[in-house]
Design a protein around this motif. Sequence first.
Motif, PDB file in Angstrom:
ATOM      1  N   THR A 112      13.283 -12.928  -1.098  1.00  0.00           N
ATOM      2  CA  THR A 112      12.529 -13.734  -0.451  1.00  0.00           C
ATOM      3  C   THR A 112      11.026 -13.295  -0.732  1.00  0.00           C
ATOM      4  OG1 THR A 112      12.748 -12.606   1.563  1.00  0.00           O
ATOM      5  CG2 THR A 112      13.937 -14.868   1.373  1.00  0.00           C
ATOM      6  N   ILE A 113      10.787 -12.129  -1.160  1.00  0.00           N
ATOM      7  CA  ILE A 113       9.489 -11.615  -1.601  1.00  0.00           C
ATOM      8  C   ILE A 113       8.699 -12.511  -2.548  1.00  0.00           C
ATOM      9  CG2 ILE A 113       8.491  -9.723  -3.008  1.00  0.00           C
ATOM     10  CD1 ILE A 113      10.033  -7.851  -1.593  1.00  0.00           C
ATOM     11  N   SER A 114       9.475 -13.143  -3.549  1.00  0.00           N
ATOM     12  CA  SER A 114       9.054 -14.185  -4.512  1.00  0.00           C
ATOM     13  C   SER A 114       8.206 -15.388  -3.587  1.00  0.00           C
ATOM     14  CB  SER A 114       9.939 -14.579  -5.505  1.00  0.00           C
ATOM     15  OG  SER A 114      10.711 -15.326  -4.678  1.00  0.00           O
ATOM     16  N   GLU A 115       8.396 -15.709  -2.452  1.00  0.00           N
ATOM     17  CA  GLU A 115       7.932 -16.679  -2.093  1.00  0.00           C
ATOM     18  C   GLU A 115       6.660 -16.335  -1.377  1.00  0.00           C
ATOM     19  OE1 GLU A 115      10.524 -18.854   0.804  1.00  0.00           O
ATOM     20  OE2 GLU A 115      12.191 -17.827  -0.161  1.00  0.00           O
TER      21      GLU A 115
ATOM     22  N   GLN B  75      -9.563  -6.472  -0.324  1.00  0.00           N
ATOM     23  CA  GLN B  75      -8.161  -6.141  -0.722  1.00  0.00           C
ATOM     24  C   GLN B  75      -7.087  -6.171   0.561  1.00  0.00           C
ATOM     25  OE1 GLN B  75      -8.132  -2.704  -3.068  1.00  0.00           O
ATOM     26  NE2 GLN B  75      -5.942  -2.943  -3.809  1.00  0.00           N
ATOM     27  N   LEU B  76      -5.996  -6.523  -0.004  1.00  0.00           N
ATOM     28  CA  LEU B  76      -4.834  -6.467   1.075  1.00  0.00           C
ATOM     29  C   LEU B  76      -3.847  -5.373   0.616  1.00  0.00           C
ATOM     30  CD1 LEU B  76      -2.765  -7.110   3.340  1.00  0.00           C
ATOM     31  CD2 LEU B  76      -2.027  -9.108   2.038  1.00  0.00           C
ATOM     32  N   LYS B  77      -3.551  -4.124   1.309  1.00  0.00           N
ATOM     33  CA  LYS B  77      -2.476  -3.166   0.963  1.00  0.00           C
ATOM     34  C   LYS B  77      -1.465  -3.260   1.967  1.00  0.00           C
ATOM     35  CE  LYS B  77      -5.920  -0.106  -1.075  1.00  0.00           C
ATOM     36  NZ  LYS B  77      -6.571   1.347  -0.983  1.00  0.00           N
ATOM     37  N   LEU B  78      -0.316  -3.167   1.440  1.00  0.00           N
ATOM     38  CA  LEU B  78       0.887  -2.925   2.217  1.00  0.00           C
ATOM     39  C   LEU B  78       1.407  -1.663   2.214  1.00  0.00           C
ATOM     40  CD1 LEU B  78       2.799  -6.271   1.043  1.00  0.00           C
ATOM     41  CD2 LEU B  78       1.175  -6.034   2.832  1.00  0.00           C
ATOM     42  N   ILE B  79       1.380  -0.743   3.057  1.00  0.00           N
ATOM     43  CA  ILE B  79       2.018   0.707   3.306  1.00  0.00           C
ATOM     44  C   ILE B  79       3.141   0.929   4.310  1.00  0.00           C
ATOM     45  CG2 ILE B  79       1.252   2.932   3.584  1.00  0.00           C
ATOM     46  CD1 ILE B  79      -1.389   2.104   2.241  1.00  0.00           C
ATOM     47  N   SER B  80       4.083   1.550   3.951  1.00  0.00           N
ATOM     48  CA  SER B  80       5.108   1.914   4.825  1.00  0.00           C
ATOM     49  C   SER B  80       4.635   3.274   5.676  1.00  0.00           C
ATOM     50  CB  SER B  80       6.442   1.769   4.323  1.00  0.00           C
ATOM     51  OG  SER B  80       7.276   2.409   5.197  1.00  0.00           O
TER      52      SER B  80
ATOM     53  N   LYS C 212       2.200  -6.176  -4.960  1.00  0.00           N
ATOM     54  CA  LYS C 212       2.063  -5.199  -3.534  1.00  0.00           C
ATOM     55  C   LYS C 212       3.398  -4.925  -3.039  1.00  0.00           C
ATOM     56  CE  LYS C 212      -2.294  -7.591  -2.615  1.00  0.00           C
ATOM     57  NZ  LYS C 212      -3.156  -6.455  -3.091  1.00  0.00           N
ATOM     58  N   PHE C 213       4.363  -5.520  -2.981  1.00  0.00           N
ATOM     59  CA  PHE C 213       5.791  -4.919  -2.382  1.00  0.00           C
ATOM     60  C   PHE C 213       6.026  -3.922  -3.379  1.00  0.00           C
ATOM     61  CE2 PHE C 213       5.783  -8.396   0.575  1.00  0.00           C
ATOM     62  CZ  PHE C 213       5.930  -7.608   1.951  1.00  0.00           C
ATOM     63  N   GLN C 214       6.427  -4.094  -4.772  1.00  0.00           N
ATOM     64  CA  GLN C 214       6.628  -2.941  -5.628  1.00  0.00           C
ATOM     65  C   GLN C 214       5.985  -1.590  -5.529  1.00  0.00           C
ATOM     66  OE1 GLN C 214       5.859  -4.521  -9.706  1.00  0.00           O
ATOM     67  NE2 GLN C 214       7.465  -6.084  -9.560  1.00  0.00           N
ATOM     68  N   LYS C 215       4.604  -1.628  -5.211  1.00  0.00           N
ATOM     69  CA  LYS C 215       3.844  -0.618  -4.899  1.00  0.00           C
ATOM     70  C   LYS C 215       4.323   0.029  -3.404  1.00  0.00           C
ATOM     71  CE  LYS C 215      -0.090   0.039  -6.365  1.00  0.00           C
ATOM     72  NZ  LYS C 215      -1.696  -0.091  -6.616  1.00  0.00           N
ATOM     73  N   TYR C 216       4.516  -0.962  -2.459  1.00  0.00           N
ATOM     74  CA  TYR C 216       4.939  -0.610  -1.198  1.00  0.00           C
ATOM     75  C   TYR C 216       6.316   0.222  -0.934  1.00  0.00           C
ATOM     76  CZ  TYR C 216       6.861  -1.596   3.638  1.00  0.00           C
ATOM     77  OH  TYR C 216       7.510  -1.463   4.804  1.00  0.00           O
TER      78      TYR C 216
ATOM     79  N   LEU D  80      12.537 -10.548   4.690  1.00  0.00           N
ATOM     80  CA  LEU D  80      11.363 -11.116   5.126  1.00  0.00           C
ATOM     81  C   LEU D  80      11.968 -12.311   5.925  1.00  0.00           C
ATOM     82  CD1 LEU D  80       8.901 -11.360   2.114  1.00  0.00           C
ATOM     83  CD2 LEU D  80       8.899  -9.911   4.334  1.00  0.00           C
ATOM     84  N   SER D  81      11.423 -12.555   7.319  1.00  0.00           N
ATOM     85  CA  SER D  81      11.910 -13.801   7.878  1.00  0.00           C
ATOM     86  C   SER D  81      10.740 -14.999   7.547  1.00  0.00           C
ATOM     87  CB  SER D  81      11.394 -13.656   9.574  1.00  0.00           C
ATOM     88  OG  SER D  81      10.040 -13.400   9.773  1.00  0.00           O
TER      89      SER D  81
END
Length: 276
Positions: free
Chosen positions: A229-232, A206-211, A238-242, A185-186
């Motif tokens: 940087t995901i922790s920030e 709801q926010l979803k992150l999908i690749s 959501k990123f775990q599921k992503y 992540l920048s």
Amino acid sequence: MKKFIRHIILFSLLAIAFVEATCAFLIYTEVYLFNYPGKYIYEAIKKSKVKSKAKTLILGDSVGRQFFPVNSSSDSINSLATNQAIGLIGQYLLLNNYLKAGNQIDEVILLYTPFSFKDNLDQEFTYHYFLKPFDNEQNSPYYSATVREQIAKIPYHQFHQLPHIKATSWAPKFELDSSPNNTFLSPIAIDYLSRIKTLANQHNCQLKLISPPINIAKRELLKQLDLSTISETNLETKFQKYFATITYVDSTLFVDGIHLKDPERMMSQFKQKVLN
């Protein structure tokens, strides 16, 4: 000799005035958008300010746009997917427009390949795809200090709204940082992901992150990314599921290693994944 020089100067000034006036007319009438690189970004901005009954909003990069083009919509899904070069700030601005227009949605889906999160408004495409369509008085109040700093580094950033520049695909060649970087992540992505989440919470969606599907040849590169940087972002779950739901497909299915040759082949399967 002096008379000749005066004529040259006068001719040059008239030529400049004619070019600027012609380009200004093309911009005013939107004729310049015909066959214009990144036309879909302007369509997305315009569409983001229109009321819709759809309960699912798609934001995304160019691979996401392959599945959900801006010029397509249905009663249930509305797409504003564009490309990576507008950065997460561009995605935030589109969502902000959409919600300010009075749209009520149940979910916003960010359809992003893992490597798109690196964008920090620091690539050659930033000038044409972000500055020209987004950098204006309406959007500047939403700029972070980092965004302002990045824009200030871009050559000729002050002139992107001049008619002869805006109406053409011209952009300066530049590279703000060519050093190897495996950070996922920048700084701008971290900031505006958090803002997108806050905006979604404020509007009870709801926010979803999908690749989108990823080239299997890039699997090892993905493992090398620094995910600390995901922790920030406060989006760890959501990123775990992503990452857990990324689909890897054969390299032969891609045009350039990133974009699919025939997204229609896996459209129904992927659409079901998005909706679920």
